[in-house]
Write a protein that holds these residues in place. Structure first.
Motif, PDB file in Angstrom:
ATOM      1  N   GLU A 109       0.828  -1.206   0.000  1.00 51.26           N
ATOM      2  CA  GLU A 109       0.000   0.000   0.000  1.00 51.26           C
ATOM      3  C   GLU A 109       0.864   1.257   0.000  1.00 51.26           C
ATOM      4  O   GLU A 109       1.888   1.324   0.681  1.00 51.26           O
ATOM      5  CB  GLU A 109      -0.923   0.010   1.224  1.00 51.26           C
ATOM      6  N   THR A 110       0.428   2.253  -0.777  1.00 50.19           N
ATOM      7  CA  THR A 110       1.055   3.576  -0.760  1.00 50.19           C
ATOM      8  C   THR A 110       0.010   4.629  -0.413  1.00 50.19           C
ATOM      9  O   THR A 110      -1.194   4.372  -0.477  1.00 50.19           O
ATOM     10  CB  THR A 110       1.640   3.951  -2.126  1.00 50.19           C
ATOM     11  N   ASP A 111       0.467   5.838  -0.092  1.00 49.13           N
ATOM     12  CA  ASP A 111      -0.432   6.971   0.097  1.00 49.13           C
ATOM     13  C   ASP A 111      -0.835   7.551  -1.250  1.00 49.13           C
ATOM     14  O   ASP A 111      -0.274   7.202  -2.290  1.00 49.13           O
ATOM     15  CB  ASP A 111       0.250   8.053   0.937  1.00 49.13           C
ATOM     16  N   ASP A 112      -1.819   8.467  -1.223  1.00 52.26           N
ATOM     17  CA  ASP A 112      -2.207   9.193  -2.429  1.00 52.26           C
ATOM     18  C   ASP A 112      -1.001   9.923  -3.010  1.00 52.26           C
ATOM     19  O   ASP A 112      -0.050  10.248  -2.291  1.00 52.26           O
ATOM     20  CB  ASP A 112      -3.286  10.232  -2.114  1.00 52.26           C
ATOM     21  N   THR A 134      -4.402  14.071  -8.917  1.00 57.35           N
ATOM     22  CA  THR A 134      -4.224  13.410  -7.627  1.00 57.35           C
ATOM     23  C   THR A 134      -4.816  12.009  -7.742  1.00 57.35           C
ATOM     24  O   THR A 134      -5.989  11.854  -8.118  1.00 57.35           O
ATOM     25  CB  THR A 134      -4.930  14.172  -6.496  1.00 57.35           C
ATOM     26  N   PHE A 135      -4.022  11.004  -7.431  1.00 57.36           N
ATOM     27  CA  PHE A 135      -4.428   9.610  -7.603  1.00 57.36           C
ATOM     28  C   PHE A 135      -4.541   8.938  -6.237  1.00 57.36           C
ATOM     29  O   PHE A 135      -3.690   9.124  -5.364  1.00 57.36           O
ATOM     30  CB  PHE A 135      -3.408   8.876  -8.483  1.00 57.36           C
ATOM     31  N   SER A 136      -5.595   8.163  -6.074  1.00 60.61           N
ATOM     32  CA  SER A 136      -5.844   7.513  -4.787  1.00 60.61           C
ATOM     33  C   SER A 136      -4.793   6.462  -4.487  1.00 60.61           C
ATOM     34  O   SER A 136      -3.958   6.118  -5.334  1.00 60.61           O
ATOM     35  CB  SER A 136      -7.237   6.884  -4.780  1.00 60.61           C
ATOM     36  N   LYS A 137      -4.828   5.920  -3.284  1.00 59.29           N
ATOM     37  CA  LYS A 137      -3.828   4.965  -2.821  1.00 59.29           C
ATOM     38  C   LYS A 137      -3.678   3.788  -3.780  1.00 59.29           C
ATOM     39  O   LYS A 137      -4.654   3.310  -4.353  1.00 59.29           O
ATOM     40  CB  LYS A 137      -4.200   4.433  -1.438  1.00 59.29           C
ATOM     41  N   ASP A 171      -6.414  -2.753  -6.233  1.00 56.57           N
ATOM     42  CA  ASP A 171      -7.690  -2.070  -6.016  1.00 56.57           C
ATOM     43  C   ASP A 171      -7.910  -0.992  -7.072  1.00 56.57           C
ATOM     44  O   ASP A 171      -6.957  -0.506  -7.699  1.00 56.57           O
ATOM     45  CB  ASP A 171      -7.726  -1.430  -4.630  1.00 56.57           C
ATOM     46  N   ASP A 172      -9.164  -0.608  -7.248  1.00 52.41           N
ATOM     47  CA  ASP A 172      -9.466   0.462  -8.200  1.00 52.41           C
ATOM     48  C   ASP A 172      -8.785   1.752  -7.752  1.00 52.41           C
ATOM     49  O   ASP A 172      -8.630   2.015  -6.563  1.00 52.41           O
ATOM     50  CB  ASP A 172     -10.973   0.671  -8.322  1.00 52.41           C
ATOM     51  N   ILE A 173      -8.367   2.522  -8.726  1.00 51.67           N
ATOM     52  CA  ILE A 173      -7.728   3.817  -8.482  1.00 51.67           C
ATOM     53  C   ILE A 173      -8.658   4.909  -8.987  1.00 51.67           C
ATOM     54  O   ILE A 173      -9.189   4.822 -10.105  1.00 51.67           O
ATOM     55  CB  ILE A 173      -6.364   3.905  -9.196  1.00 51.67           C
ATOM     56  N   ARG A 174      -8.863   5.920  -8.180  1.00 50.65           N
ATOM     57  CA  ARG A 174      -9.677   7.073  -8.561  1.00 50.65           C
ATOM     58  C   ARG A 174      -8.760   8.291  -8.673  1.00 50.65           C
ATOM     59  O   ARG A 174      -7.693   8.340  -8.063  1.00 50.65           O
ATOM     60  CB  ARG A 174     -10.794   7.314  -7.559  1.00 50.65           C
ATOM     61  N   ALA A 175      -9.196   9.265  -9.460  1.00 49.91           N
ATOM     62  CA  ALA A 175      -8.332  10.423  -9.730  1.00 49.91           C
ATOM     63  C   ALA A 175      -9.123  11.717  -9.684  1.00 49.91           C
ATOM     64  O   ALA A 175     -10.328  11.744  -9.980  1.00 49.91           O
ATOM     65  CB  ALA A 175      -7.663  10.278 -11.091  1.00 49.91           C
ATOM     66  N   THR A 176      -8.433  12.786  -9.313  1.00 53.54           N
ATOM     67  CA  THR A 176      -8.976  14.148  -9.381  1.00 53.54           C
ATOM     68  C   THR A 176      -8.051  14.969 -10.259  1.00 53.54           C
ATOM     69  O   THR A 176      -6.839  15.002 -10.027  1.00 53.54           O
ATOM     70  CB  THR A 176      -9.060  14.782  -7.982  1.00 53.54           C
ATOM     71  N   PHE A 177      -8.627  15.603 -11.292  1.00 48.26           N
ATOM     72  CA  PHE A 177      -7.849  16.443 -12.201  1.00 48.26           C
ATOM     73  C   PHE A 177      -8.266  17.894 -12.007  1.00 48.26           C
ATOM     74  O   PHE A 177      -9.465  18.208 -11.962  1.00 48.26           O
ATOM     75  CB  PHE A 177      -8.070  16.020 -13.650  1.00 48.26           C
ATOM     76  N   GLU A 178      -7.277  18.763 -11.899  1.00 43.61           N
ATOM     77  CA  GLU A 178      -7.553  20.169 -11.619  1.00 43.61           C
ATOM     78  C   GLU A 178      -6.741  21.086 -12.536  1.00 43.61           C
ATOM     79  O   GLU A 178      -5.581  20.796 -12.842  1.00 43.61           O
ATOM     80  CB  GLU A 178      -7.204  20.498 -10.174  1.00 43.61           C
ATOM     81  N   ILE A 179      -7.398  22.164 -12.945  1.00 49.00           N
ATOM     82  CA  ILE A 179      -6.723  23.285 -13.627  1.00 49.00           C
ATOM     83  C   ILE A 179      -6.996  24.499 -12.749  1.00 49.00           C
ATOM     84  O   ILE A 179      -7.985  25.221 -12.947  1.00 49.00           O
ATOM     85  CB  ILE A 179      -7.258  23.502 -15.056  1.00 49.00           C
ATOM     86  N   PRO A 180      -6.167  24.737 -11.734  1.00 48.31           N
ATOM     87  CA  PRO A 180      -6.470  25.790 -10.753  1.00 48.31           C
ATOM     88  C   PRO A 180      -6.649  27.164 -11.367  1.00 48.31           C
ATOM     89  O   PRO A 180      -7.515  27.943 -10.931  1.00 48.31           O
ATOM     90  CB  PRO A 180      -5.244  25.755  -9.827  1.00 48.31           C
ATOM     91  N   ASP A 181      -5.859  27.507 -12.390  1.00 42.54           N
ATOM     92  CA  ASP A 181      -5.925  28.848 -12.980  1.00 42.54           C
ATOM     93  C   ASP A 181      -7.214  29.091 -13.741  1.00 42.54           C
ATOM     94  O   ASP A 181      -7.539  30.244 -14.053  1.00 42.54           O
ATOM     95  CB  ASP A 181      -4.735  29.063 -13.925  1.00 42.54           C
ATOM     96  N   ALA A 182      -7.962  28.005 -14.038  1.00 32.26           N
ATOM     97  CA  ALA A 182      -9.240  28.145 -14.734  1.00 32.26           C
ATOM     98  C   ALA A 182     -10.404  27.729 -13.839  1.00 32.26           C
ATOM     99  O   ALA A 182     -11.544  27.651 -14.309  1.00 32.26           O
ATOM    100  CB  ALA A 182      -9.248  27.297 -16.005  1.00 32.26           C
ATOM    101  N   ALA A 183     -10.109  27.473 -12.548  1.00 25.49           N
ATOM    102  CA  ALA A 183     -11.137  27.055 -11.588  1.00 25.49           C
ATOM    103  C   ALA A 183     -11.908  25.833 -12.079  1.00 25.49           C
ATOM    104  O   ALA A 183     -13.130  25.758 -11.974  1.00 25.49           O
ATOM    105  CB  ALA A 183     -12.091  28.216 -11.284  1.00 25.49           C
ATOM    106  N   ILE A 184     -11.182  24.874 -12.641  1.00 23.17           N
ATOM    107  CA  ILE A 184     -11.787  23.644 -13.158  1.00 23.17           C
ATOM    108  C   ILE A 184     -11.272  22.466 -12.336  1.00 23.17           C
ATOM    109  O   ILE A 184     -10.071  22.355 -12.076  1.00 23.17           O
ATOM    110  CB  ILE A 184     -11.438  23.438 -14.642  1.00 23.17           C
TER     111      ILE A 184
END
Length: 262
Positions: A109-112, A134-137, A171-184
């Motif tokens: 196991e690893t951290d995010d 950002t990718f889940s554990k 295990d399944d991996i979930r992800a969050t994708f962000e473009i901070p400069d565009a508030a997305i």
């Protein structure tokens, strides 16, 4: 003469293999409990892709009518994840005093992990905005069988080499994708599915006898886990359905085990 006899007897006792005979014996079983770290070395979590987005409005209403081009680059396990922890159990059966077969159950196991995965080029601004993921554990259960060969005679500290084959369920991996400069932000979306994949590895190490039925084992090796199964339900609509058709992992585990021979 009497003192010399005592010294000689002690020397023979200490040198006798029977005094510290821990290790494989023909027809005998052993149980090992181990733990350690697992360092990712290579293998991509995702591939690269270039995908046009005609309208950013669905992602941020304030950007309705603004187009962009997503420029995603490949990223490896060693770029996203830090050291993993690993632990498990092993049963072994002695073929001789120099060889054994074994079966092992291991959990890793690893951290995010968070990393910049590429950029979003916006023609209207003539600039490329950073995109972060950002990718889940990473959590994996491995079942393997293998063969281990020891060098030197029983009773001494003994180096060994081993090979293994089996399967790993990640295990399944979930992800969050962000473009901070565009508030997305596309948050917590499916990325890979829970799946069994082939795995293999080689190890080198040393067995250190502590007693007649107990020893300490230290080893390092290389592990391989085959590709994962991508889940395109959320990212396919953005033209990124091909980036998760990968996921193989090569790592370098280092572990210490307590071994009990029966």
């Amino acid at each position: 003469m009497k003192k010399l006899s005592i010294v000689a007897a002690l020397s023979l006792a200490l040198a006798s293999p029977a005094a510290l005979a821990a290790g494989p014996q023909p027809g005998k079983l052993s149980l090992s409990v181990f733990g350690g770290i697992d360092a990712p070395a290579s293998g991509d979590v995702h591939d690269g892709a270039i995908a046009p987005v005609p309208d950013l409005g669905p992602l941020n209403p304030a950007l309705a009518g603004v187009s962009a081009e997503l420029r995603i680059q490949s990223r490896g396990h060693d770029e996203i994840y830090d050291l993993a922890t690993g632990y498990g159990l092993e049963f072994a059966y002695g073929l001789s005093d120099r060889s054994e077969v074994f079966g092992q159950l291991r959990y890793t196991e690893t951290d995010d992990g968070t990393v910049q995965v590429g950029g979003a080029f916006v023609p209207a601004l003539n600039t490329e905005l950073p995109v972060y993921g950002t990718f889940s554990k990473y959590k994996a259960l491995t079942v393997e069988v293998g063969y281990r060969h020891y060098f030197m005679q029983p009773g001494a500290t003994r180096p060994f080499i081993a090979g293994r084959l089996g399967a790993t369920q990640t295990d399944d991996i979930r992800a969050t994708f962000e473009i901070p400069d565009a508030a997305i932000a596309i948050e917590n979306v499916p990325f890979t599915e829970k799946k069994w994949a082939a795995s293999a590895g080689v190890d080198v190490g040393v067995l250190i006898p502590v007693g007649e039925r107990f020893s300490i084992t230290a080893q390092a090796g290389v592990r391989y886990v085959a590709d994962l199964e991508g889940d395109d339900s959320a990212i396919g609509g953005l033209g990124l359905g091909s980036i998760n058709d990968t996921g193989s992992r090569v790592s370098v585990p280092v572990s210490v085990a307590a071994r009990f021979d029966f």
